[in-house]
Scaffold this active site. Structure first.
Site, mmCIF file in Angstrom:
data_model
loop_
_atom_site.group_PDB
_atom_site.id
_atom_site.type_symbol
_atom_site.label_atom_id
_atom_site.label_comp_id
_atom_site.label_asym_id
_atom_site.label_seq_id
_atom_site.Cartn_x
_atom_site.Cartn_y
_atom_site.Cartn_z
ATOM 1 N N GLU A 170 -114.290 -5.373 79.604
ATOM 2 C CA GLU A 170 -114.384 -5.776 78.094
ATOM 3 C C GLU A 170 -115.602 -6.657 77.696
ATOM 4 O OE1 GLU A 170 -110.718 -7.054 76.861
ATOM 5 O OE2 GLU A 170 -109.739 -5.117 77.061
ATOM 6 N N GLU A 227 -106.605 0.128 81.211
ATOM 7 C CA GLU A 227 -105.549 -1.147 80.932
ATOM 8 C C GLU A 227 -104.810 -0.359 79.617
ATOM 9 O OE1 GLU A 227 -106.626 -5.122 79.948
ATOM 10 O OE2 GLU A 227 -107.963 -5.092 81.270
HETATM 11 C C1 FCB Z 1 -107.319 -7.606 77.946
HETATM 12 C C2 FCB Z 1 -107.669 -8.264 79.046
HETATM 13 C C3 FCB Z 1 -107.009 -8.824 80.247
HETATM 14 C C4 FCB Z 1 -105.628 -9.435 79.817
HETATM 15 C C5 FCB Z 1 -105.022 -8.402 78.722
HETATM 16 C C6 FCB Z 1 -103.612 -8.939 78.272
HETATM 17 O O1 FCB Z 1 -107.990 -7.707 76.779
HETATM 18 O O2 FCB Z 1 -108.757 -7.552 79.603
HETATM 19 O O3 FCB Z 1 -107.714 -9.640 80.859
HETATM 20 O O4 FCB Z 1 -105.741 -10.595 79.349
HETATM 21 O O5 FCB Z 1 -106.034 -8.303 77.585
#
Ligand code: FCB
Length: 465
Positions: free
Chosen positions: A166, A364
């Site tokens: 990110e 994720e």
């Molecule tokens: C994402 C991040 C990760 C974590 C989640 C909850 O945006 O990549 O590090 O904190 O959120």
């Protein structure tokens, strides 16, 4: 109906070094260690990044736990501030090398494919204080040196590398919205940091190609799709602006090899173009990736501004405002988090049709709950059926997208064991295992068993109510 996925699909979870390792035997600090020392009140529960899963000590147990729930892959990150002992000379910390070697080897021995990310929000404080972190191109080159060291040390075994997680988030948090160190508020500087991050990414990819490893390289982007309230042109335009700033800013140069012309004109008009050279632009636009990872949690809802913009520095919100969609679904366990599984389908379609159907994985997806809502374990297992139901809803959308041709090769849950999450610390839990903060014990959740059965059955039976 049976929702199926390919046989060789990657299933697993993601986390990062800072969020799990603990500070054992670490000689240097990241901005997170430093920020907690100087402003602990900013962190939920006053809990620091030192108080995490203690993975540095317990990695063997953890890898066993990965295997137990059927994970065949796992993403974590190397901490720059752990691996490099001396930022002037580039001297490597031998303890760190030993740790990462053993951790990676343990994964491989247990059939868990390691995916290693190089930067997960964790600038070494020394480089931040001395040069301004990614405000400076000196740090860009130091990052590339660090990345090359990682490739040389671990590239014989690690087959999947990611440059950044990110990359826009440290720009937002550190230079616009006050949730990452150095917590400056400066739109022009934010653009420079974004640009330098892209340069660091592209130079890293270039160096990686030069080493000719038998491995792939990509990056992890939070491609939050933007939705608006109606078909009115000014609202649709607002959504396009948000998409330009938050998605296309990194995605277009990294995957299409071009900067969005509209973004460049906006930044020019704002006198916010970064300092650049033609040679750097050449590098940025010519660093093709093998894959991308996509992180998705919540949709973005914006419309044209209905009120005046009041900040005295530039942020993307000059061009839109957020709103809450009437009738939308929300996660009662995480304040105001909208639930919109179809966003997964929309992301997949966007990549398929506008980004050359590049290979990608859902790097994720996470369903936040808190300890109370997950409740006490029953017969030793935490019942997080709420999470399972939502994960399934999202996976149904992914399967549909794949039937329509999406080039997706895996899914990683955020996260494996409940971990520390920046300013929110342990406010929200996401893991397949609960972390008991007192004892540091790992307690299984139902979602882990659910994962195992998905991997074994290449999918799941879904009751579409
Ligand atoms: C994402 C991040 C990760 C974590 C989640 C909850 O945006 O990549 O590090 O904190 O959120």
């Amino acid at each position: 109906m049976k929702v199926t996925f390919p046989k060789d699909f990657m299933w697993g979870a993601a986390t990062s070094g800072v969020q799990t390792e603990g500070n054992f035997e670490k000689t240097n600090k990241s901005i997170w260690d430093y920020w907690f020392e100087t402003e602990p009140e900013r962190f939920w529960g006053g809990i620091s990044s030192a108080e995490v899963c203690e993975t540095y000590q317990r990695y063997e147990e953890d890898v066993r736990l990965m295997k137990e729930i059927g994970m065949n892959s796992f993403r974590t990150s190397i901490q720059w501030s752990r691996l490099i002992k001396n930022f002037e000379t580039g001297e490597i910390d031998e303890q760190a090398v030993r740790f990462y070697n053993q951790y990676i080897d343990a994964m491989i021995a247990n059939g868990v494919e390691p995916m290693i990310n190089l930067y997960h929000f964790d600038m070494p404080i020394e480089l931040q204080e001395q040069y301004g972190g990614f405000e400076s191109k000196i740090v860009v080159d130091k990052f590339v040196e660090y990345a090359v060291a990682c490739f040389q040390l671990f590239g014989d075994r690690v087959k999947y590398w990611a440059t950044f997680n990110e990359p826009i988030v440290p720009v937002e948090g550190g230079y616009l919205y006050d949730f990452h160190y150095p917590a400056k508020k400066d739109g022009k500087l934010a653009v420079q940091v974004a640009y330098n991050t892209m340069l660091a990414h592209a130079k890293t990819v270039q160096a990686f190609r030069g080493l000719q490893l038998e491995a792939e390289i990509g990056t992890i982007l939070n491609l939050t799709p933007t939705y608006t309230c109606d078909e009115q042109p000014h609202n649709k335009l607002a959504a396009e602006y948000a998409d330009l700033f938050f998605n296309r800013s990194f995605l277009d140069p990294m995957v299409k090899g071009e900067f969005p012309a509209e973004l460049v004109s906006i930044l020019r008009a704002l006198h916010a173009l970064p300092e650049y050279t033609e040679a750097e632009i050449e590098i940025i636009l010519n660093a093709p990736l093998d894959f991308i990872g996509v992180n998705y949690y919540v949709p973005r809802r914006v419309r044209a501004r209905t009120t005046a913009y009041e900040l005295d520095y530039f942020t993307p919100e000059m061009f839109f405002e957020y709103y809450i969609e009437e009738g939308a679904r929300f996660n009662p366990f995480r304040d105001n988090n909208e639930i919109k599984p179809v966003a997964i389908y929309d992301i997949a379609q966007n990549i398929q049709h506008n980004y050359g159907n590049i290979k990608w994985f859902l790097s994720e997806i996470g369903i936040a709950m808190d300890l109370e809502s997950e409740g006490a374990p029953i017969d030793g297992v935490v019942d997080d059926s709420f999470r399972i139901a939502l994960l399934e809803e999202h996976l149904v959308q992914l399967a549909k997208a794949m039937e329509a041709g999406a080039n997706c090769f895996g899914v990683h849950n955020w996260t494996f064991i409940d971990c520390w999450s920046w300013l929110n610390s342990f406010k929200r839990r996401y893991g397949f295992y609960r972390l008991d903060l007192e004892t540091k014990n790992r307690i299984p959740k139902k979602s882990g068993q659910w994962l195992k059965s998905i991997v074994e059955n290449q999918g799941f039976e879904y009751n579409d109510k």
